[in-house]
Design a protein around this motif. Structure first.
Motif, PDB file in Angstrom:
ATOM      1  N   ALA A 454      70.408  35.996 -31.727  1.00  0.00           N
ATOM      2  CA  ALA A 454      69.524  36.127 -30.571  1.00  0.00           C
ATOM      3  C   ALA A 454      68.200  36.722 -31.011  1.00  0.00           C
ATOM      4  O   ALA A 454      68.165  37.666 -31.804  1.00  0.00           O
ATOM      5  N   GLY A 455      67.100  36.167 -30.518  1.00  0.00           N
ATOM      6  CA  GLY A 455      65.776  36.679 -30.835  1.00  0.00           C
ATOM      7  C   GLY A 455      65.171  36.052 -32.072  1.00  0.00           C
ATOM      8  O   GLY A 455      64.031  36.346 -32.413  1.00  0.00           O
ATOM      9  N   THR A 456      65.936  35.218 -32.763  1.00  0.00           N
ATOM     10  CA  THR A 456      65.440  34.592 -33.986  1.00  0.00           C
ATOM     11  C   THR A 456      64.915  33.201 -33.666  1.00  0.00           C
ATOM     12  O   THR A 456      65.585  32.411 -33.012  1.00  0.00           O
ATOM     13  N   ILE A 526      73.748  39.439 -29.891  1.00  0.00           N
ATOM     14  CA  ILE A 526      73.830  40.663 -30.693  1.00  0.00           C
ATOM     15  C   ILE A 526      75.144  41.365 -30.338  1.00  0.00           C
ATOM     16  O   ILE A 526      75.470  41.531 -29.158  1.00  0.00           O
ATOM     17  N   THR A 569      77.008  41.190 -40.125  1.00  0.00           N
ATOM     18  CA  THR A 569      75.772  40.996 -39.372  1.00  0.00           C
ATOM     19  C   THR A 569      74.589  41.658 -40.065  1.00  0.00           C
ATOM     20  O   THR A 569      73.445  41.322 -39.788  1.00  0.00           O
ATOM     21  N   SER A 570      74.859  42.630 -40.949  1.00  0.00           N
ATOM     22  CA  SER A 570      73.757  43.344 -41.581  1.00  0.00           C
ATOM     23  C   SER A 570      74.274  43.944 -42.877  1.00  0.00           C
ATOM     24  O   SER A 570      75.453  44.297 -42.977  1.00  0.00           O
ATOM     25  N   TYR A 589      64.499  38.492 -44.018  1.00  0.00           N
ATOM     26  CA  TYR A 589      64.872  38.106 -42.652  1.00  0.00           C
ATOM     27  C   TYR A 589      66.050  37.156 -42.719  1.00  0.00           C
ATOM     28  O   TYR A 589      66.323  36.543 -43.756  1.00  0.00           O
ATOM     29  N   PRO A 590      66.771  37.013 -41.581  1.00  0.00           N
ATOM     30  CA  PRO A 590      68.034  36.269 -41.632  1.00  0.00           C
ATOM     31  C   PRO A 590      67.840  34.770 -41.853  1.00  0.00           C
ATOM     32  O   PRO A 590      66.809  34.208 -41.524  1.00  0.00           O
ATOM     33  N   PRO A 598      59.584  36.184 -39.226  1.00  0.00           N
ATOM     34  CA  PRO A 598      58.930  37.168 -38.365  1.00  0.00           C
ATOM     35  C   PRO A 598      57.854  37.919 -39.148  1.00  0.00           C
ATOM     36  O   PRO A 598      57.894  37.987 -40.375  1.00  0.00           O
ATOM     37  N   VAL A 599      56.887  38.498 -38.410  1.00  0.00           N
ATOM     38  CA  VAL A 599      55.838  39.294 -39.057  1.00  0.00           C
ATOM     39  C   VAL A 599      56.345  40.727 -39.178  1.00  0.00           C
ATOM     40  O   VAL A 599      56.126  41.555 -38.296  1.00  0.00           O
ATOM     41  N   VAL A 600      57.095  40.972 -40.243  1.00  0.00           N
ATOM     42  CA  VAL A 600      57.572  42.324 -40.546  1.00  0.00           C
ATOM     43  C   VAL A 600      57.522  42.487 -42.065  1.00  0.00           C
ATOM     44  O   VAL A 600      57.292  41.531 -42.790  1.00  0.00           O
ATOM     45  N   SER A 601      57.727  43.721 -42.540  1.00  0.00           N
ATOM     46  CA  SER A 601      57.785  43.938 -43.985  1.00  0.00           C
ATOM     47  C   SER A 601      58.983  44.807 -44.311  1.00  0.00           C
ATOM     48  O   SER A 601      59.414  45.625 -43.497  1.00  0.00           O
ATOM     49  N   THR A 602      59.560  44.576 -45.504  1.00  0.00           N
ATOM     50  CA  THR A 602      60.701  45.368 -45.934  1.00  0.00           C
ATOM     51  C   THR A 602      60.286  46.336 -47.034  1.00  0.00           C
ATOM     52  O   THR A 602      60.784  47.448 -47.113  1.00  0.00           O
ATOM     53  N   ARG A 616      68.312  48.217 -44.075  1.00  0.00           N
ATOM     54  CA  ARG A 616      69.422  47.499 -43.473  1.00  0.00           C
ATOM     55  C   ARG A 616      68.873  46.137 -43.055  1.00  0.00           C
ATOM     56  O   ARG A 616      67.944  46.054 -42.245  1.00  0.00           O
ATOM     57  N   THR A 618      69.212  42.221 -41.654  1.00  0.00           N
ATOM     58  CA  THR A 618      70.018  41.384 -40.773  1.00  0.00           C
ATOM     59  C   THR A 618      70.369  40.080 -41.495  1.00  0.00           C
ATOM     60  O   THR A 618      69.507  39.435 -42.092  1.00  0.00           O
TER      61      THR A 618
END
Lengths: 646, 152
Positions: A454-456, A526, A569-570, A589-590, A598-602, A616, A618
């Motif tokens: 969900a949300g992806t 989720i 899941t993670s 990202y998954p 997605p616009v994120v950074s690890t 952590r 996903t």
């Protein structure tokens, strides 16, 4: 060598227009059920007689009292009623409006009617609402239907079994739903006549008519013709009030129509407004080719044009060859050489908005300019003394810019006859190759169903082959077009459904469409998960293998490795960027691979410095993750897993 | 047996972040819910609750995590990655549940020579509308927070 000392000829375009424009030859043919719904009354009736009269607007209309035998739909209808249709012939004047039904006395008919006034009825959708009994069948009067089905394929008219069709109407009229089982066997029908096809594309000459046969008499039986192009025309200092560009727009429209036939070398040039010294027009040669507006044509026996808010009538203008001398040839045919051509448009046209708006003004200019090219009327002999059809050596047409009475609705577009004329008298030029043949679309790879968290977001894509393809994605199962996705008109689409949703795409071009199969994006909600501890384990080390590409993505299946269980899941990981050659960041990202990033950074890193971070991450429903390297160089990357949630 | 291990792990982590001064702060046990990775705070964006302005020295801001990025209002803690950039001085950030006294802990340490730097953390959330507090010690710095899951 023959040399004509100077000839003058004028040709007149007459336009009579009694009623506001009605053009009805092109229908979208409604279904029978639709027709029943639209009709205010449906009757079986027999016409008693017909007569014509002049209506309040000064137009001619035909009145037909009919005897009613049975009322299938409608209330308050007696034994007879009156059907009134526009057009007819009255006191030497005639108005013919294509598509209007015609009645034959004593012919038993089925009529779909609409009320047009007190004691006035008209046939629904012109001739489409009139059927005639022939034995067991009901036939539509199709003589003027050049129509299309709602899907825009050419309309095919079928005979209907009279008894079953009447039963269908009775049930539908009462609000019921009957089956359409009345199309007569071995239809269609006898009374369909060949449709007239009008092609506005250049069509090479096929008829054996000579170039001369398209021209007016200029010198004896010889026609007139320009020997060379370009030829420049000027407009007078008087403009046409109310017309677009003061009349100049119609001039350039007319010139473009004649110039743009690609099998002809005609090249007329508009030189703008004259300096005021060339004012004779067709009245006398003054050394310039001119197009003059608001001219007094009384010496030609022409009265001013008449225009009102509801209609217009009269002579629009005259055009012709003012001076010809010398000769030139086309093939073995000799013509007098045109030296001057002029057009004079009539008084009274000023501010005739209706005329300017409906394209007839452009057609009129195009017609008069055609006379300056030497062309005769398409429906008359070369000396305008008789009907064209009286001379078998002439091509004749009632659908042409060069017809003596204007064909309303052409808006300056050359018709088949006009194309034949300009190609015969002024041959030359070659047509550019047409567009490549259309290859129907075919789907080479189908959009794939996928499961996401969900949300992806996920990218659905189709592969297709064919000419000039366009795409439209839809929500729903393949073939259902009720939910198009706004803006989704490319070979791929990004979707982020909040619940499980099915998609498909239609691939189209000018010759066909192809539908993809359905692809379902299953959304996994989720869910809560517990932590499972693992012995720390390096699940990815690109050193000695393939680094994560610069600005690229590597997909990695995590489950089943280092003890990460299927369904996790993670993952709890430590990630390390090893000696990066430039600064950048990594996004984890998954999966699957077609998940929208997605616009994120690890982890963020700088050149030369090996750096780690705890995270952590996903995991996709398919057990994989995506590793995106947002830097300008390939990156060596480590992932150490120390536990997971499931 | 495994489930018990989970509970212990989470409690230890949260307690650590809260400073572990008071054992009374312990709650739980909680389950973990992985979400699609999502950027929830970025102070480089226009001024708003979870946007700008940039942190200045010695400032605290409160951000709204629950209700965004798929984190429900019932969430008790969040799994996040905090990134700093455009730092003008050597400094550190402290992240803790809003509404309580700032604990003496650091979540990420950085200097002005770092173009950008990140650290992962699990941080408790309060029940206030703005449920996560962030404190910057020195200089100016932009803060970015991405979430990857939550506990409840």
């Amino acid at each position: 060598m023959h040399s004509a000392p100077g000839y003058r000829i004028a040709s007149v375009l007459v336009l009579t227009f009694l009623a506001p424009a009605v053009l009805a030859t092109s229908f979208v043919v409604p279904s029978d059920r639709d027709l029943i719904r639209r009709a205010g009354a449906i009757v079986i009736a027999t016409p008693l007689a017909s007569y014509t009269q002049i209506n309040d607007e000064g137009g001619i209309e035909t009145v037909t009292p009919i005897r009613v035998e049975e009322v299938l739909k409608g209330t308050g209808i007696g034994d007879s009623l009156t059907v009134i249709e526009p057009g007819g012939e009255y006191d030497g004047r005639a108005t013919v409006i294509p598509g209007v039904p015609r009645f034959t006395t004593s012919e038993r008919t089925l009529l779909f009617l609409v009320r047009t006034g007190r004691d006035r009825w008209a046939v629904t959708e012109l001739a489409l609402g009139k059927f005639t009994f022939h034995g067991d069948d009901l036939l539509r009067d199709t003589s003027d239907i050049a129509g299309w089905e709602p899907d825009l394929t050419p309309h095919v008219e079928h005979a209907r079994n009279a008894a079953r069709f009447l039963s269908f109407i009775r049930i539908e009229s009462r609000g019921g739903s009957a089956s359409e089982d009345y199309v007569a066997p071995n239809a269609p029908p006898a009374r369909e006549r060949p449709k007239t096809t009008t092609s506005l594309q250049p069509v090479p000459m096929v008829a054996p008519f000579t170039a001369t046969s398209y021209t007016m008499f200029i010198s004896g039986t010889r026609g007139g013709r320009w020997a060379a192009f370009p030829v420049t025309f000027f407009s007078g200092t008087t403009q046409e009030p109310g017309a677009p560009g003061g009349g100049s727009t119609a001039i350039t429209t007319a010139f473009n129509s004649w110039n743009n036939d690609c099998l002809s070398d005609v090249n007329y040039v508009y030189g703008g407004t004259d300096n005021g010294t060339h004012t004779q027009g067709l009245h006398a040669s003054d050394g310039a080719n001119t197009i003059l507006f608001e001219r007094d044509l009384s010496s030609f026996g022409v009265a001013p044009f008449s225009c009102s808010a509801n209609g217009y009538s009269g002579t629009l203008g005259i055009g012709g060859i003012t001076l010809a001398s010398g000769t030139n040839t086309v093939g073995s045919e000799t013509f007098a050489t045109t030296q001057e051509g002029d057009v004079e448009m009539n008084r009274g046209i000023a501010n005739c908005t209706l005329l300017f708006n409906n394209g007839d003004w452009n057609s009129a200019l195009t017609h008069e300019v055609g006379h300056t090219l030497g062309f005769r009327h398409s429906d008359q002999t070369r000396d305008s003394s008789a009907a064209c059809t009286s001379d078998p050596s002439l091509e004749c047409s009632q659908q042409a810019i060069m017809k003596s009475f204007i064909s309303t609705g052409l808006n300056a577009a050359l018709q088949l006859y006009d194309q034949h004329a300009v190609q015969a008298v002024y041959p030359g030029n070659v047509c550019a190759p047409g567009p490549p043949a259309c290859t129907a679309p075919s789907i080479t790879s189908q959009p794939q169903s996928v499961s996401v968290r969900a949300g992806t977001g996920v990218t659905l894509a189709v592969g297709a082959a064919g000419t000039s393809l366009t795409y439209q994605w839809f929500i729903g199962t393949s073939g259902v077009t009720t939910n198009p996705i706004s803006g989704a008109t490319g070979p791929s689409v990004n979707v982020t459904p909040s619940a499980t949703t099915t998609y498909w795409v239609r691939v189209s071009n000018s010759c066909a469409t192809a539908s993809s199969s359905s692809a379902t994006v299953t959304v996994t909600p989720i869910a809560g998960a517990s932590f499972f501890l693992l012995t720390p384990c390096r699940v990815l080390d690109t050193r000695g293998g393939t680094p994560i590409p610069a600005n690229g993505v590597t997909n990695l299946v995590l489950t089943g490795k280092c003890g990460v269980a299927a369904g996790a899941t993670s993952a709890v990981v430590n990630v390390t960027a090893v000696s990066p050659s430039g600064g950048g960041l990594v996004t984890l990202y998954p999966g699957p691979a077609n998940t929208v990033r997605p616009v994120v950074s690890t982890i963020n890193f700088a050149a030369g410095r090996t750096l780690a971070n705890n995270a952590r991450i996903t995991i996709g429903v398919d057990g994989s993750i995506n590793i995106f390297n947002a830097s300008g160089a390939p990156l060596n990357f480590l992932i150490d897993v120390s536990g997971y949630f499931k | 047996m495994t489930k018990r291990t989970l509970s212990m792990f989470i409690l230890f982590t949260i307690a650590g972040l809260l400073g572990a001064v008071s054992a009374a702060a312990q709650t739980g046990p909680y389950q973990f819910f992985a979400v699609a990775p999502c950027r929830v705070v970025d102070t480089r964006n226009p001024v708003s609750t979870n946007g700008g302005p940039i942190f200045s020295a010695g400032t605290q801001r409160n951000f709204a995590i629950r209700g965004n990025c798929g984190v429900p209002t019932t969430a008790k803690a969040v799994s996040l990655n905090v990134t700093v950039t455009s730092a003008t001085a050597a400094s550190f950030l402290t992240l803790w549940p809003s509404g309580s006294a700032r604990p003496v802990v650091s979540t990420i340490n950085f200097s002005q020579t770092d173009p950008a730097l990140a650290n992962g953390a699990i941080v408790g959330l309060s029940t206030s509308a703005s449920d996560l507090s962030v404190f910057n010690s020195d200089g100016n710095v932009h803060v970015i927070i991405d979430v990857t899951g939550y506990f409840q």
